[in-house]
Design a protein around this motif. Structure first.
Motif, mmCIF file in Angstrom:
data_model
loop_
_atom_site.group_PDB
_atom_site.id
_atom_site.type_symbol
_atom_site.label_atom_id
_atom_site.label_comp_id
_atom_site.label_asym_id
_atom_site.label_seq_id
_atom_site.Cartn_x
_atom_site.Cartn_y
_atom_site.Cartn_z
ATOM 1 N N PRO A 151 0.825 -1.207 0.000
ATOM 2 C CA PRO A 151 0.000 0.000 0.000
ATOM 3 C C PRO A 151 0.864 1.265 0.000
ATOM 4 O O PRO A 151 1.797 1.385 0.786
ATOM 5 N N ALA A 152 0.536 2.200 -0.882
ATOM 6 C CA ALA A 152 1.324 3.431 -1.015
ATOM 7 C C ALA A 152 0.777 4.567 -0.170
ATOM 8 O O ALA A 152 1.394 5.621 -0.088
ATOM 9 N N ASP A 153 -0.376 4.369 0.472
ATOM 10 C CA ASP A 153 -1.023 5.468 1.190
ATOM 11 C C ASP A 153 -1.076 5.261 2.699
ATOM 12 O O ASP A 153 -1.923 5.822 3.377
ATOM 13 N N SER A 154 -0.175 4.454 3.239
ATOM 14 C CA SER A 154 -0.161 4.208 4.681
ATOM 15 C C SER A 154 1.232 4.466 5.246
ATOM 16 O O SER A 154 2.191 4.611 4.511
ATOM 17 N N THR A 155 1.285 4.543 6.564
ATOM 18 C CA THR A 155 2.571 4.690 7.246
ATOM 19 C C THR A 155 2.594 3.690 8.385
ATOM 20 O O THR A 155 1.629 3.644 9.148
ATOM 21 N N PRO A 156 3.608 2.898 8.543
ATOM 22 C CA PRO A 156 4.795 2.866 7.697
ATOM 23 C C PRO A 156 4.474 2.259 6.336
ATOM 24 O O PRO A 156 3.465 1.572 6.169
ATOM 25 N N ARG A 157 5.373 2.530 5.385
ATOM 26 C CA ARG A 157 5.217 1.959 4.056
ATOM 27 C C ARG A 157 6.588 1.680 3.476
ATOM 28 O O ARG A 157 7.589 2.230 3.926
ATOM 29 N N LEU A 158 6.625 0.805 2.477
ATOM 30 C CA LEU A 158 7.877 0.436 1.820
ATOM 31 C C LEU A 158 7.869 0.887 0.366
ATOM 32 O O LEU A 158 6.813 0.988 -0.264
ATOM 33 N N GLY B 4 12.471 8.358 7.369
ATOM 34 C CA GLY B 4 12.605 6.915 7.307
ATOM 35 C C GLY B 4 14.038 6.462 7.218
ATOM 36 O O GLY B 4 14.970 7.185 7.589
ATOM 37 N N SER B 5 14.198 5.256 6.701
ATOM 38 C CA SER B 5 15.526 4.677 6.540
ATOM 39 C C SER B 5 15.556 3.855 5.259
ATOM 40 O O SER B 5 14.512 3.552 4.678
ATOM 41 N N TYR B 6 16.768 3.494 4.846
ATOM 42 C CA TYR B 6 16.914 2.697 3.626
ATOM 43 C C TYR B 6 18.161 1.836 3.701
ATOM 44 O O TYR B 6 19.085 2.102 4.476
ATOM 45 N N THR B 7 18.139 0.793 2.892
ATOM 46 C CA THR B 7 19.311 -0.047 2.680
ATOM 47 C C THR B 7 19.429 -0.242 1.180
ATOM 48 O O THR B 7 18.432 -0.161 0.446
ATOM 49 N N ALA C 50 20.357 0.077 -6.197
ATOM 50 C CA ALA C 50 19.004 -0.365 -5.892
ATOM 51 C C ALA C 50 18.806 -0.266 -4.381
ATOM 52 O O ALA C 50 19.649 -0.741 -3.608
ATOM 53 N N TYR C 51 17.693 0.355 -3.960
ATOM 54 C CA TYR C 51 17.430 0.598 -2.549
ATOM 55 C C TYR C 51 16.054 0.084 -2.147
ATOM 56 O O TYR C 51 15.117 0.124 -2.943
ATOM 57 N N THR C 52 15.925 -0.335 -0.891
ATOM 58 C CA THR C 52 14.646 -0.583 -0.255
ATOM 59 C C THR C 52 14.480 0.506 0.796
ATOM 60 O O THR C 52 15.369 0.731 1.619
ATOM 61 N N ILE C 53 13.349 1.190 0.750
ATOM 62 C CA ILE C 53 13.106 2.360 1.593
ATOM 63 C C ILE C 53 11.943 2.065 2.536
ATOM 64 O O ILE C 53 10.909 1.555 2.106
ATOM 65 N N ALA C 54 12.117 2.399 3.809
ATOM 66 C CA ALA C 54 11.042 2.302 4.807
ATOM 67 C C ALA C 54 10.668 3.721 5.221
ATOM 68 O O ALA C 54 11.468 4.408 5.859
#
Length: 153
Positions: free
Chosen positions: A40-47, A79-82, A68-72
């Protein structure tokens, strides 16, 4: 412009090559940020996941990286990312390729990131590369300063 310092990281046995620790600096610019929601793109937290192309100058010379990143997202704009980034080019004149493992956080002021060379990922004259670094991006900057400390076995 890059700065480089050489400092010994240990004593090598007589007759063998000495491993030398080095520090280098430079800047990078980013382009072609493509981001897609994961779930889901409209909630928090989201990925989300993103792909990015960066260009490094200075101690690291790499014209077009692949990242290439995964974002929280934990809030609006926070947020944060790896992620992983493949760099092909050179480090202080040594040619080859390597992969960086990156971890960062972001908020309304910008992004802070630390990174490490993925063990065994160095190729060419960068075979045996290990090291780590960091950068801080502030919103509105057109390029980002980085620091990188490394050894090449």
């Amino acid at each position: 412009m890059s700065a480089r310092t050489d400092t010994p990281t240990g004593n090598a046995p007589t007759g063998s090559a000495t491993t030398t620790g080095r520090s280098t600096t430079g800047r990078f610019t980013f382009a072609d940020w493509q981001e897609q929601p994961v779930g889901p793109a409209d909630s928090t937290p989201r990925l989300a996941r993103s792909t990015v192309v960066n260009a490094f100058t200075g101690g690291i010379e790499a014209g077009a990286t692949n990242a290439a990143y995964t974002i929280a997202y934990t809030g609006e704009g926070t947020g944060s990312y790896t992620g992983l980034e493949l760099l092909s080019g050179s480090v202080d004149g040594r040619k080859g390729a390597f992969v960086l493992d990156q971890r960062g956080t972001f908020d309304a002021s910008g992004t802070s990131c630390t990174f490490e060379v993925v063990p065994g990922s160095g190729s060419g004259e960068l075979a045996g590369l290990s090291g780590s670094g960091a950068f801080t991006y502030r919103h509105g900057d057109t390029s980002v300063a980085y620091e990188f400390s490394y050894t090449v076995a």
